[in-house]
Design a protein around this motif. Structure first.
Motif, PDB file in Angstrom:
ATOM      1  N   MET A 117       0.816  -1.206   0.000  1.00 22.57           N
ATOM      2  CA  MET A 117       0.000   0.000   0.000  1.00 22.57           C
ATOM      3  C   MET A 117       0.853   1.261   0.000  1.00 22.57           C
ATOM      4  N   PHE A 118       1.995   1.216   0.679  1.00 25.16           N
ATOM      5  CA  PHE A 118       2.912   2.355   0.665  1.00 25.16           C
ATOM      6  C   PHE A 118       3.448   2.574  -0.750  1.00 25.16           C
ATOM      7  N   THR A 119       3.851   1.483  -1.401  1.00 24.44           N
ATOM      8  CA  THR A 119       4.370   1.576  -2.770  1.00 24.44           C
ATOM      9  C   THR A 119       3.299   2.091  -3.726  1.00 24.44           C
ATOM     10  N   ALA A 120       2.071   1.583  -3.563  1.00 27.56           N
ATOM     11  CA  ALA A 120       0.966   2.038  -4.414  1.00 27.56           C
ATOM     12  C   ALA A 120       0.737   3.528  -4.246  1.00 27.56           C
ATOM     13  N   ASN A 121       0.827   4.015  -3.006  1.00 31.01           N
ATOM     14  CA  ASN A 121       0.621   5.437  -2.729  1.00 31.01           C
ATOM     15  C   ASN A 121       1.702   6.291  -3.388  1.00 31.01           C
ATOM     16  N   VAL A 122       2.948   5.827  -3.301  1.00 31.86           N
ATOM     17  CA  VAL A 122       4.065   6.573  -3.902  1.00 31.86           C
ATOM     18  C   VAL A 122       3.951   6.594  -5.423  1.00 31.86           C
ATOM     19  N   VAL A 123       3.668   5.429  -6.016  1.00 34.46           N
ATOM     20  CA  VAL A 123       3.555   5.346  -7.469  1.00 34.46           C
ATOM     21  C   VAL A 123       2.396   6.204  -7.965  1.00 34.46           C
ATOM     22  N   TYR A 124       1.275   6.162  -7.244  1.00 38.59           N
ATOM     23  CA  TYR A 124       0.126   6.958  -7.675  1.00 38.59           C
ATOM     24  C   TYR A 124       0.394   8.449  -7.495  1.00 38.59           C
ATOM     25  N   LEU A 125       1.182   8.805  -6.492  1.00 37.28           N
ATOM     26  CA  LEU A 125       1.581  10.204  -6.318  1.00 37.28           C
ATOM     27  C   LEU A 125       2.339  10.686  -7.555  1.00 37.28           C
ATOM     28  N   LEU A 126       3.226   9.853  -8.075  1.00 34.36           N
ATOM     29  CA  LEU A 126       3.952  10.220  -9.298  1.00 34.36           C
ATOM     30  C   LEU A 126       2.984  10.426 -10.453  1.00 34.36           C
ATOM     31  N   GLY A 127       1.945   9.591 -10.505  1.00 32.93           N
ATOM     32  CA  GLY A 127       0.925   9.743 -11.542  1.00 32.93           C
ATOM     33  C   GLY A 127       0.161  11.045 -11.409  1.00 32.93           C
ATOM     34  N   VAL A 128      -0.160  11.422 -10.181  1.00 33.86           N
ATOM     35  CA  VAL A 128      -0.872  12.676  -9.942  1.00 33.86           C
ATOM     36  C   VAL A 128       0.009  13.870 -10.328  1.00 33.86           C
ATOM     37  N   ILE A 129       1.284  13.808  -9.962  1.00 35.00           N
ATOM     38  CA  ILE A 129       2.217  14.879 -10.335  1.00 35.00           C
ATOM     39  C   ILE A 129       2.281  15.020 -11.854  1.00 35.00           C
ATOM     40  N   PHE A 130       2.326  13.892 -12.544  1.00 34.82           N
ATOM     41  CA  PHE A 130       2.359  13.914 -14.010  1.00 34.82           C
ATOM     42  C   PHE A 130       1.078  14.528 -14.574  1.00 34.82           C
ATOM     43  N   ALA A 131      -0.061  14.185 -13.987  1.00 33.76           N
ATOM     44  CA  ALA A 131      -1.345  14.730 -14.442  1.00 33.76           C
ATOM     45  C   ALA A 131      -1.378  16.242 -14.290  1.00 33.76           C
ATOM     46  N   TYR A 132      -0.837  16.734 -13.181  1.00 36.06           N
ATOM     47  CA  TYR A 132      -0.850  18.186 -12.969  1.00 36.06           C
ATOM     48  C   TYR A 132       0.206  18.891 -13.813  1.00 36.06           C
ATOM     49  N   TRP A 133       1.268  18.200 -14.137  1.00 36.89           N
ATOM     50  CA  TRP A 133       2.238  18.779 -15.077  1.00 36.89           C
ATOM     51  C   TRP A 133       1.577  18.960 -16.439  1.00 36.89           C
ATOM     52  N   LEU A 134       0.799  17.963 -16.848  1.00 32.96           N
ATOM     53  CA  LEU A 134       0.085  18.062 -18.117  1.00 32.96           C
ATOM     54  C   LEU A 134      -0.957  19.184 -18.086  1.00 32.96           C
ATOM     55  N   LEU A 135      -1.622  19.349 -16.946  1.00 31.72           N
ATOM     56  CA  LEU A 135      -2.587  20.439 -16.809  1.00 31.72           C
ATOM     57  C   LEU A 135      -1.886  21.785 -16.935  1.00 31.72           C
ATOM     58  N   TYR A 136      -0.719  21.909 -16.314  1.00 32.42           N
ATOM     59  CA  TYR A 136       0.064  23.152 -16.424  1.00 32.42           C
ATOM     60  C   TYR A 136       0.450  23.406 -17.880  1.00 32.42           C
ATOM     61  N   GLN A 137       0.915  22.365 -18.566  1.00 28.55           N
ATOM     62  CA  GLN A 137       1.305  22.502 -19.968  1.00 28.55           C
ATOM     63  C   GLN A 137       0.121  22.945 -20.822  1.00 28.55           C
ATOM     64  N   SER A 138      -1.037  22.341 -20.572  1.00 33.86           N
ATOM     65  CA  SER A 138      -2.232  22.696 -21.343  1.00 33.86           C
ATOM     66  C   SER A 138      -2.632  24.144 -21.116  1.00 33.86           C
ATOM     67  N   THR A 139      -2.591  24.548 -19.849  1.00 32.29           N
ATOM     68  CA  THR A 139      -3.071  25.885 -19.494  1.00 32.29           C
ATOM     69  C   THR A 139      -2.125  26.991 -19.919  1.00 32.29           C
ATOM     70  N   PHE A 140      -0.827  26.799 -19.692  1.00 32.91           N
ATOM     71  CA  PHE A 140       0.118  27.905 -19.869  1.00 32.91           C
ATOM     72  C   PHE A 140       1.066  27.748 -21.052  1.00 32.91           C
ATOM     73  N   VAL A 141       1.119  26.588 -21.669  1.00 37.36           N
ATOM     74  CA  VAL A 141       2.025  26.396 -22.806  1.00 37.36           C
ATOM     75  C   VAL A 141       1.240  26.111 -24.088  1.00 37.36           C
ATOM     76  N   ILE A 142       0.384  25.103 -24.061  1.00 37.04           N
ATOM     77  CA  ILE A 142      -0.381  24.730 -25.257  1.00 37.04           C
ATOM     78  C   ILE A 142      -1.480  25.739 -25.549  1.00 37.04           C
ATOM     79  N   GLY A 143      -2.133  26.226 -24.510  1.00 35.02           N
ATOM     80  CA  GLY A 143      -3.187  27.221 -24.694  1.00 35.02           C
ATOM     81  C   GLY A 143      -4.540  26.622 -24.998  1.00 35.02           C
ATOM     82  N   ALA A 144      -4.761  25.403 -24.538  1.00 32.62           N
ATOM     83  CA  ALA A 144      -6.060  24.752 -24.730  1.00 32.62           C
ATOM     84  C   ALA A 144      -6.216  23.673 -23.660  1.00 32.62           C
ATOM     85  N   LEU A 145      -7.471  23.312 -23.402  1.00 32.30           N
ATOM     86  CA  LEU A 145      -7.770  22.290 -22.400  1.00 32.30           C
ATOM     87  C   LEU A 145      -8.495  21.121 -23.044  1.00 32.30           C
TER      88      LEU A 145
END
Length: 217
Positions: A117-145
């Motif tokens: 469960m600890f490993t699952a939490n850490v791995v999923y945290l990396l997934g969440v960070i990646f999702a928010y990086w993509l949101l940042y890219q969409s909002t401030f770099v790509i210019g579309a959602l």
């Protein structure tokens, strides 16, 4: 010295008692995890199919291309949509079934090892960070959602919070007795839920302020 050790043991025992989730709480936590994992899997499936359509025809018109801001094709045609050399959505097709399995098994009463469960939490945290990086890219770099991408971001946030909620109560995060007690108090006091609501509200306001009326035109 003995008094200090006895106090620490008593503190840890008290924390464990307070953090023991009830059957109802187990069902709420893993029910939430399962619901949003299913939503994320659905969005990942649609995004994967859309990625194939975009690869075949870059000028394709998709149902999620609502306006110049909410446009899946604009986002899906960028390198950010294929960071690892294949559509990012393929990661969701792999990860979410694992989360769903954990949720279903846990609803049935299965208790996974602490390290798992600890490993699952850490791995999923990396997934969440990646999702928010993509949101940042969409909002401030790509210019579309991308509407489906937004659903993935919100869903993974809920899954991560529910997983963390459970792991705090079960002391699966390898915290010290004092840290665990504080984390349990944070959860029991409703602050984890408040933080989630505040975070998502802030994100929604950020997007509304960023795009203004164009977001809904």
């Amino acid at each position: 010295m003995l008094d200090s050790e006895a106090a620490e043991v008593a503190e840890e025992h008290t924390s464990d008692v307070r953090s023991t989730p009830s059957r109802r709480e187990r069902h709420l936590i893993f029910g939430e995890m399962l619901t949003f994992a299913v939503l994320s899997l659905l969005a990942s499936f649609v995004l994967s199919w859309d990625a194939i359509l975009i690869a075949e025809n870059p000028d394709v018109v998709l149902s999620c291309s609502i306006n110049p801001i909410l446009d899946c094709v604009t986002v899906g045609s960028t390198w950010q949509a294929n960071v690892f050399g294949f559509p990012n959505a393929f990661l969701g097709l792999v990860a979410e079934p694992v989360v769903m399995t954990i949720a279903v098994a846990s609803l049935a009463g299965t208790r996974f090892p602490r390290w798992f469960m600890f490993t699952a939490n850490v791995v999923y945290l990396l997934g969440v960070i990646f999702a928010y990086w993509l949101l940042y890219q969409s909002t401030f770099v790509i210019g579309a959602l991308c509407p489906w991408c937004l659903l993935v971001t919100v869903s993974t946030t809920f899954v991560f919070v529910s997983m963390t909620h459970w792991n705090i109560l079960q002391n699966n995060l390898f915290l010290s007795p004092r840290q665990h007690q504080k984390a349990v108090a944070f959860v029991r006091g409703g602050w984890l839920t408040i933080s989630l609501v505040g975070w998502l509200t802030a994100l929604a306001l950020m997007e509304i302020i960023k795009w203004g009326p164009r977001l809904f035109s």
